[in-house]
Design an enzyme around this catalytic site. Structure first.
Site, PDB file in Angstrom:
ATOM      1  N   HIS A  80     -12.550  55.810  11.154  1.00  0.00           N
ATOM      2  CA  HIS A  80     -13.687  55.321  11.948  1.00  0.00           C
ATOM      3  C   HIS A  80     -13.530  55.649  13.421  1.00  0.00           C
ATOM      4  O   HIS A  80     -12.438  55.588  13.987  1.00  0.00           O
ATOM      5  CB  HIS A  80     -13.919  53.822  11.729  1.00  0.00           C
ATOM      6  CG  HIS A  80     -12.843  52.901  12.227  1.00  0.00           C
ATOM      7  ND1 HIS A  80     -12.853  52.361  13.498  1.00  0.00           N
ATOM      8  CD2 HIS A  80     -11.742  52.394  11.619  1.00  0.00           C
ATOM      9  CE1 HIS A  80     -11.809  51.561  13.649  1.00  0.00           C
ATOM     10  NE2 HIS A  80     -11.111  51.567  12.531  1.00  0.00           N
ATOM     11  N   ASP A 138      -6.512  52.431  17.178  1.00  0.00           N
ATOM     12  CA  ASP A 138      -7.251  51.992  15.997  1.00  0.00           C
ATOM     13  C   ASP A 138      -8.722  52.339  16.234  1.00  0.00           C
ATOM     14  O   ASP A 138      -9.403  51.659  16.992  1.00  0.00           O
ATOM     15  CB  ASP A 138      -7.062  50.488  15.813  1.00  0.00           C
ATOM     16  CG  ASP A 138      -7.928  49.889  14.717  1.00  0.00           C
ATOM     17  OD1 ASP A 138      -8.441  50.648  13.874  1.00  0.00           O
ATOM     18  OD2 ASP A 138      -8.104  48.648  14.717  1.00  0.00           O
ATOM     19  N   GLU A 160     -17.092  50.382  11.498  1.00  0.00           N
ATOM     20  CA  GLU A 160     -15.999  49.725  10.786  1.00  0.00           C
ATOM     21  C   GLU A 160     -15.587  48.419  11.441  1.00  0.00           C
ATOM     22  O   GLU A 160     -15.303  47.426  10.756  1.00  0.00           O
ATOM     23  CB  GLU A 160     -14.794  50.670  10.697  1.00  0.00           C
ATOM     24  CG  GLU A 160     -13.702  50.207   9.730  1.00  0.00           C
ATOM     25  CD  GLU A 160     -12.687  49.259  10.337  1.00  0.00           C
ATOM     26  OE1 GLU A 160     -11.882  48.679   9.581  1.00  0.00           O
ATOM     27  OE2 GLU A 160     -12.681  49.083  11.579  1.00  0.00           O
ATOM     28  N   GLU A 161     -15.539  48.392  12.770  1.00  0.00           N
ATOM     29  CA  GLU A 161     -15.046  47.203  13.467  1.00  0.00           C
ATOM     30  C   GLU A 161     -15.945  45.983  13.272  1.00  0.00           C
ATOM     31  O   GLU A 161     -15.518  44.860  13.534  1.00  0.00           O
ATOM     32  CB  GLU A 161     -14.879  47.491  14.963  1.00  0.00           C
ATOM     33  CG  GLU A 161     -13.763  48.472  15.302  1.00  0.00           C
ATOM     34  CD  GLU A 161     -12.367  47.942  15.017  1.00  0.00           C
ATOM     35  OE1 GLU A 161     -12.239  46.792  14.553  1.00  0.00           O
ATOM     36  OE2 GLU A 161     -11.397  48.685  15.248  1.00  0.00           O
ATOM     37  N   ASP A 206      -6.521  54.675   8.364  1.00  0.00           N
ATOM     38  CA  ASP A 206      -6.662  53.707   9.445  1.00  0.00           C
ATOM     39  C   ASP A 206      -5.263  53.347   9.923  1.00  0.00           C
ATOM     40  O   ASP A 206      -4.266  53.753   9.323  1.00  0.00           O
ATOM     41  CB  ASP A 206      -7.428  52.478   8.958  1.00  0.00           C
ATOM     42  CG  ASP A 206      -8.187  51.766  10.067  1.00  0.00           C
ATOM     43  OD1 ASP A 206      -7.741  51.851  11.228  1.00  0.00           O
ATOM     44  OD2 ASP A 206      -9.208  51.119   9.770  1.00  0.00           O
ATOM     45  N   HIS A 226      -5.430  46.060  18.330  1.00  0.00           N
ATOM     46  CA  HIS A 226      -6.544  45.400  19.014  1.00  0.00           C
ATOM     47  C   HIS A 226      -6.153  44.874  20.390  1.00  0.00           C
ATOM     48  O   HIS A 226      -6.828  44.002  20.948  1.00  0.00           O
ATOM     49  CB  HIS A 226      -7.151  44.286  18.155  1.00  0.00           C
ATOM     50  CG  HIS A 226      -8.042  44.806  17.073  1.00  0.00           C
ATOM     51  ND1 HIS A 226      -9.018  44.041  16.464  1.00  0.00           N
ATOM     52  CD2 HIS A 226      -8.113  46.030  16.484  1.00  0.00           C
ATOM     53  CE1 HIS A 226      -9.640  44.770  15.549  1.00  0.00           C
ATOM     54  NE2 HIS A 226      -9.101  45.978  15.545  1.00  0.00           N
TER      55      HIS A 226
END
Length: 342
Positions: A67, A184, A218-219, A239, A319
């Site tokens: 993603h 990410d 995706e998030e 991922d 994150h």
């Protein structure tokens, strides 16, 4: 070795420097479309704004999905003090973005720099500067313009619904670490681009029909829920691998996920990935991620009848301000080439 000059690392740095919070991904999709065409492929956009490309092989179609969307924010309201109230895009802790520089992307096409901070940012002024709970209601953006009130913000063309991207602060160290926000999942996007490059140069041949799918939501949970190729038989989410606590994954290996918050991954696929990693000499770890979800879960919830797995380079402090190492990128690429290539 000058890591910064390697294709996979250069692409990763370029990718993290393209703002792409979920819902604001056109620029990075255009970038990927251009690079894949330069490599000789024919990508196509989906109606939802994702990108899919067939890169070679015949029979037993497989999709590698990564993603391009990242964490970010949106303007919720213009505050009377000339600051911006925000709402989060994706899941992150407030302390991970406090005092981070950002860009406000107005709907007029103009951009404005700013800084995310708490509403009590100075220990010299606010008694609760240390104790104030870091939650979204207590955060705001200080815009780098002369502003006194909400009307001044309106004159600039800033309004509710404008996207906010975070400064990635990308840095490649001499010994191969890559430090940046948004590894990410842009680390995996860079891996897939390098895989496509090696296929285009004849260094790898796909042993089965292979698609790359670059999702863009995706998030927020529905990235790969639509527009997967109709003949897909297997989907592998590429991922990031989470690092920390009792997990075996670190910043140097490719992670093979056996189970996450959505349940176990296909055991046949997991075993095959492990066997491949051993065969090709890719350093790997098998782990279970209790607070993690992937694109392939969105595909399964949407009703796709496929085998499924999850792999990716180990990324520390996910994150937040993340870090990985070139070795993790290399091991992920090695596993993919062993699993699909001849």
């Amino acid at each position: 070795m000058n890591y910064s000059e390697l294709y996979i690392v250069k692409e990763l740095v370029d990718l993290v420097n393209i703002p792409s919070p979920s819902g604001f991904t056109d620029s990075i999709i255009v970038y990927l479309d251009s690079e894949l065409k330069r490599l000789g492929f024919s990508p196509r956009r989906t109606r939802k704004g994702a990108l899919v490309v067939e890169i070679g092989g015949r029979g037993n179609p497989i999709v590698l999905a990564a993603h391009v969307d990242t964490l970010g924010a949106m303007v919720k309201s213009l505050k009377p003090n000339g600051r911006l109230e925000i709402t989060n895009v994706g899941g992150f802790t407030m302390n991970s973005i406090e005092n981070e520089n950002c860009i406000i992307h107005s709907k007029t096409g103009k951009t404005f720099s700013g800084t995310i901070q708490s509403i009590s940012p100075s220990v010299h002024v606010f008694e609760n500067a240390r104790s104030l709970e870091r939650k979204i209601a207590n955060m705001e953006i200080r815009v780098d313009e002369e502003l006194k009130n909400a009307e001044d913000l309106q004159k600039l063309g800033i309004e509710a619904g404008d996207f906010v991207s975070f400064d990635p602060r990308a840095n490649v160290t001499k010994n191969g670490f890559v430090k940046s926000r948004h590894l990410d999942d842009k680390a995996s996007v860079a891996v897939l681009l390098d895989f496509a490059r090696r296929v285009s140069e004849g260094k790898v041949t796909c042993s089965r029909k292979t698609y790359l799918f670059f999702s863009n939501y995706e998030e927020v949970g529905h990235g790969a829920s639509a527009a997967m190729p109709d003949d897909s038989e297997e989907i592998i989410s590429v991922d990031m691998g989470a690092v920390g606590d009792t997990l075996g994954t670190d910043e140097y290996v490719v992670s093979i996920c056996a189970k996450d918050s959505g349940g176990p991954y296909d055991s046949t696929v997991v075993r095959s990935l492990i066997e491949t990693a051993k065969r090709v000499g890719a350093d790997y770890s098998v782990d279970i991620y209790p607070f993690y979800g992937s694109d392939v879960e969105a595909s399964l919830r949407a009703g796709y009848d496929v085998r499924f797995g999850l792999i990716g380079p180990g990324v520390e402090a996910s994150h937040g301000y993340e870090r990985t190492h070139y070795k993790a990128l290399e091991n992920t690429l090695k596993l993919i080439e062993g699993y699909i290539g001849n």
